[in-house]
Design a protein around this motif. Structure first.
Motif, PDB file in Angstrom:
ATOM      1  N   PRO A  41     -40.859  28.177   1.357  1.00 42.10           N
ATOM      2  CA  PRO A  41     -40.355  29.155   2.342  1.00 42.10           C
ATOM      3  C   PRO A  41     -38.947  28.752   2.793  1.00 42.10           C
ATOM      4  CG  PRO A  41     -42.567  28.398   2.894  1.00 42.10           C
ATOM      5  CD  PRO A  41     -42.065  27.479   1.832  1.00 42.10           C
ATOM      6  N   THR A  42     -38.019  29.657   2.662  1.00 39.33           N
ATOM      7  CA  THR A  42     -36.615  29.349   2.930  1.00 39.33           C
ATOM      8  C   THR A  42     -35.978  30.450   3.766  1.00 39.33           C
ATOM      9  OG1 THR A  42     -36.464  28.206   0.797  1.00 39.33           O
ATOM     10  CG2 THR A  42     -34.395  28.785   1.867  1.00 39.33           C
ATOM     11  N   ILE A  43     -35.149  30.042   4.713  1.00 36.66           N
ATOM     12  CA  ILE A  43     -34.384  30.986   5.535  1.00 36.66           C
ATOM     13  C   ILE A  43     -32.909  30.852   5.182  1.00 36.66           C
ATOM     14  CG2 ILE A  43     -33.610  31.570   7.858  1.00 36.66           C
ATOM     15  CD1 ILE A  43     -36.392  32.468   7.438  1.00 36.66           C
ATOM     16  N   TYR A  44     -32.265  31.979   4.881  1.00 38.54           N
ATOM     17  CA  TYR A  44     -30.829  31.980   4.628  1.00 38.54           C
ATOM     18  C   TYR A  44     -30.123  32.446   5.895  1.00 38.54           C
ATOM     19  CZ  TYR A  44     -26.261  33.699   3.194  1.00 38.54           C
ATOM     20  OH  TYR A  44     -24.906  33.950   3.111  1.00 38.54           O
ATOM     21  N   MET A  45     -29.135  31.676   6.342  1.00 35.18           N
ATOM     22  CA  MET A  45     -28.365  32.032   7.536  1.00 35.18           C
ATOM     23  C   MET A  45     -26.906  32.198   7.137  1.00 35.18           C
ATOM     24  SD  MET A  45     -28.067  30.021  11.188  1.00 35.18           S
ATOM     25  CE  MET A  45     -29.822  30.231  11.502  1.00 35.18           C
ATOM     26  N   ASP A  46     -26.311  33.360   7.466  1.00 34.33           N
ATOM     27  CA  ASP A  46     -24.918  33.593   7.100  1.00 34.33           C
ATOM     28  C   ASP A  46     -23.976  32.930   8.091  1.00 34.33           C
ATOM     29  OD1 ASP A  46     -24.773  35.214   9.363  1.00 34.33           O
ATOM     30  OD2 ASP A  46     -24.977  37.088   8.254  1.00 34.33           O
ATOM     31  N   SER A  47     -22.678  33.101   7.875  1.00 38.65           N
ATOM     32  CA  SER A  47     -21.674  32.422   8.698  1.00 38.65           C
ATOM     33  C   SER A  47     -21.631  32.948  10.125  1.00 38.65           C
ATOM     34  CB  SER A  47     -20.287  32.573   8.056  1.00 38.65           C
ATOM     35  OG  SER A  47     -19.964  33.941   7.875  1.00 38.65           O
ATOM     36  N   PHE A  48     -22.294  34.095  10.382  1.00 38.41           N
ATOM     37  CA  PHE A  48     -22.339  34.648  11.729  1.00 38.41           C
ATOM     38  C   PHE A  48     -23.607  34.239  12.472  1.00 38.41           C
ATOM     39  CE2 PHE A  48     -19.985  37.649   9.010  1.00 38.41           C
ATOM     40  CZ  PHE A  48     -18.761  37.604   9.650  1.00 38.41           C
ATOM     41  N   GLY A  49     -24.450  33.431  11.819  1.00 41.68           N
ATOM     42  CA  GLY A  49     -25.696  32.992  12.437  1.00 41.68           C
ATOM     43  C   GLY A  49     -26.829  33.987  12.286  1.00 41.68           C
ATOM     44  N   ASN A  50     -26.625  35.020  11.472  1.00 42.93           N
ATOM     45  CA  ASN A  50     -27.672  36.012  11.253  1.00 42.93           C
ATOM     46  C   ASN A  50     -28.588  35.598  10.100  1.00 42.93           C
ATOM     47  OD1 ASN A  50     -26.524  37.784  13.223  1.00 42.93           O
ATOM     48  ND2 ASN A  50     -25.005  38.418  11.713  1.00 42.93           N
ATOM     49  N   GLU A  51     -29.783  36.161  10.067  1.00 42.29           N
ATOM     50  CA  GLU A  51     -30.736  35.912   8.987  1.00 42.29           C
ATOM     51  C   GLU A  51     -31.048  37.255   8.320  1.00 42.29           C
ATOM     52  OE1 GLU A  51     -34.066  33.954  10.778  1.00 42.29           O
ATOM     53  OE2 GLU A  51     -32.865  32.267  11.497  1.00 42.29           O
ATOM     54  N   PRO A  52     -30.118  37.773   7.502  1.00 41.65           N
ATOM     55  CA  PRO A  52     -30.236  39.144   6.990  1.00 41.65           C
ATOM     56  C   PRO A  52     -31.383  39.367   6.010  1.00 41.65           C
ATOM     57  CG  PRO A  52     -28.416  38.001   5.930  1.00 41.65           C
ATOM     58  CD  PRO A  52     -28.897  37.105   7.032  1.00 41.65           C
ATOM     59  N   TYR A  53     -31.919  38.315   5.423  1.00 42.64           N
ATOM     60  CA  TYR A  53     -32.952  38.485   4.401  1.00 42.64           C
ATOM     61  C   TYR A  53     -34.345  38.098   4.878  1.00 42.64           C
ATOM     62  CZ  TYR A  53     -28.862  38.860   1.403  1.00 42.64           C
ATOM     63  OH  TYR A  53     -27.662  39.242   0.859  1.00 42.64           O
ATOM     64  N   GLY A  54     -34.444  37.631   6.107  1.00 46.89           N
ATOM     65  CA  GLY A  54     -35.743  37.185   6.589  1.00 46.89           C
ATOM     66  C   GLY A  54     -36.212  35.960   5.816  1.00 46.89           C
ATOM     67  N   LEU A  55     -37.518  35.846   5.669  1.00 47.26           N
ATOM     68  CA  LEU A  55     -38.085  34.718   4.939  1.00 47.26           C
ATOM     69  C   LEU A  55     -37.968  34.945   3.440  1.00 47.26           C
ATOM     70  CD1 LEU A  55     -39.686  32.030   5.148  1.00 47.26           C
ATOM     71  CD2 LEU A  55     -41.763  33.422   4.934  1.00 47.26           C
ATOM     72  N   LEU A  56     -37.467  33.940   2.735  1.00 44.95           N
ATOM     73  CA  LEU A  56     -37.321  34.024   1.286  1.00 44.95           C
ATOM     74  C   LEU A  56     -38.353  33.137   0.597  1.00 44.95           C
ATOM     75  CD1 LEU A  56     -33.432  33.725   1.043  1.00 44.95           C
ATOM     76  CD2 LEU A  56     -34.774  35.808   0.766  1.00 44.95           C
ATOM     77  N   LYS A  57     -38.865  33.610  -0.525  1.00 46.86           N
ATOM     78  CA  LYS A  57     -39.713  32.788  -1.375  1.00 46.86           C
ATOM     79  C   LYS A  57     -38.818  32.094  -2.392  1.00 46.86           C
ATOM     80  CE  LYS A  57     -43.967  35.544  -1.125  1.00 46.86           C
ATOM     81  NZ  LYS A  57     -44.982  36.289  -1.923  1.00 46.86           N
TER      82      LYS A  57
END
Length: 242
Positions: A41-57
């Protein structure tokens, strides 16, 4: 400038690297239709601190959005190690163009299969444009391609009354829309559209150099409108000339 030998070696490196990454990714992708494989389970966070993709497999060689399941309603379009199918498909389209769409090496079919199962409209269109560009001097070879496209269109539109992946992800998005031009032109948000029309287009200076106060903000979506809002036509032309 680097010589042709370096350019050829670099393209060869990209080809081998992508095949190396995509073979296990494709195996995991198709295996997931039959068995549930373990993932991180992985979370991607962009440079603005957002998590646009939610939880990633995270399958190491392959990334899936956690909410995606293997059915038509939310088919897990293949994106390999990239975050989005469009990113992978765009990269592969340009790589195949550099390889002149030459499939004399069987390993290059891995790139083609990965592009096809991405179901990316942008990737498909870029690849088609690349084929036309590379093969334009061999007009006789276009007849099989045209026949293939016609067959694919009729199969997509008619198979299962249009309730299929090709029609849903590609053909429907090519339909004409009065506001967007084509339905698939949906890469920018309503906020971006408003800023583009009301602020950017209101001034020649803004159009040329963009609106700097938006560069540090996630205004929504992607595509040319988002880039022009932030950087303008001048920077876009400079980027293309590079």
């Amino acid at each position: 400038r680097f010589g042709n030998s370096f350019k050829d070696e670099f393209i060869c490196f990209l080809e081998k690297a992508m095949v190396f990454l995509l073979v296990p990714a494709l195996i995991v992708f198709f295996a997931n239709f039959f068995i549930s494989l373990p993932y991180i389970p992985t979370i991607y966070m962009d440079s603005f601190g957002n998590e646009p993709y939610g939880l990633l497999k995270n399958y190491i060689f392959l990334i899936h959005h956690a909410e995606a399941i293997a059915d038509l309603a939310s088919f897990p379009r293949f994106c390999g190690p990239f975050l989005e199918p469009g990113q992978l498909a765009t990269f592969l389209s340009f790589l195949l163009l550099l390889l002149k769409f030459d499939f004399s090496k069987k390993s290059r079919y891995v790139l083609l299969v990965a592009l096809l199962v991405s179901f990316s409209l942008a990737g498909y269109v870029l690849a088609l444009m690349g084929v036309v560009l590379v093969k334009s001097h061999k007009m006789k070879k276009f007849l099989p391609l045209v026949c293939l496209l016609v067959v694919a269109y009729f199969v997509g539109v008619n198979y299962n009354n249009g309730d299929n992946l090709l029609n849903k992800y590609i053909l429907v998005r090519l339909e004409y829309d009065e506001e967007k031009g084509i339905t698939g032109n949906d890469r920018s948000s309503k906020i971006t559209d408003r800023i583009f029309e009301e602020e950017l287009m209101s001034s020649t200076t803004h159009m040329l150099f963009g609106l700097p106060h938006y560069r540090g903000e996630a205004i929504g979506g992607s595509g040319y409108k988002t880039y022009l809002v932030k950087y303008g036509v001048f920077n876009l032309l400079f980027l293309i000339l590079q």
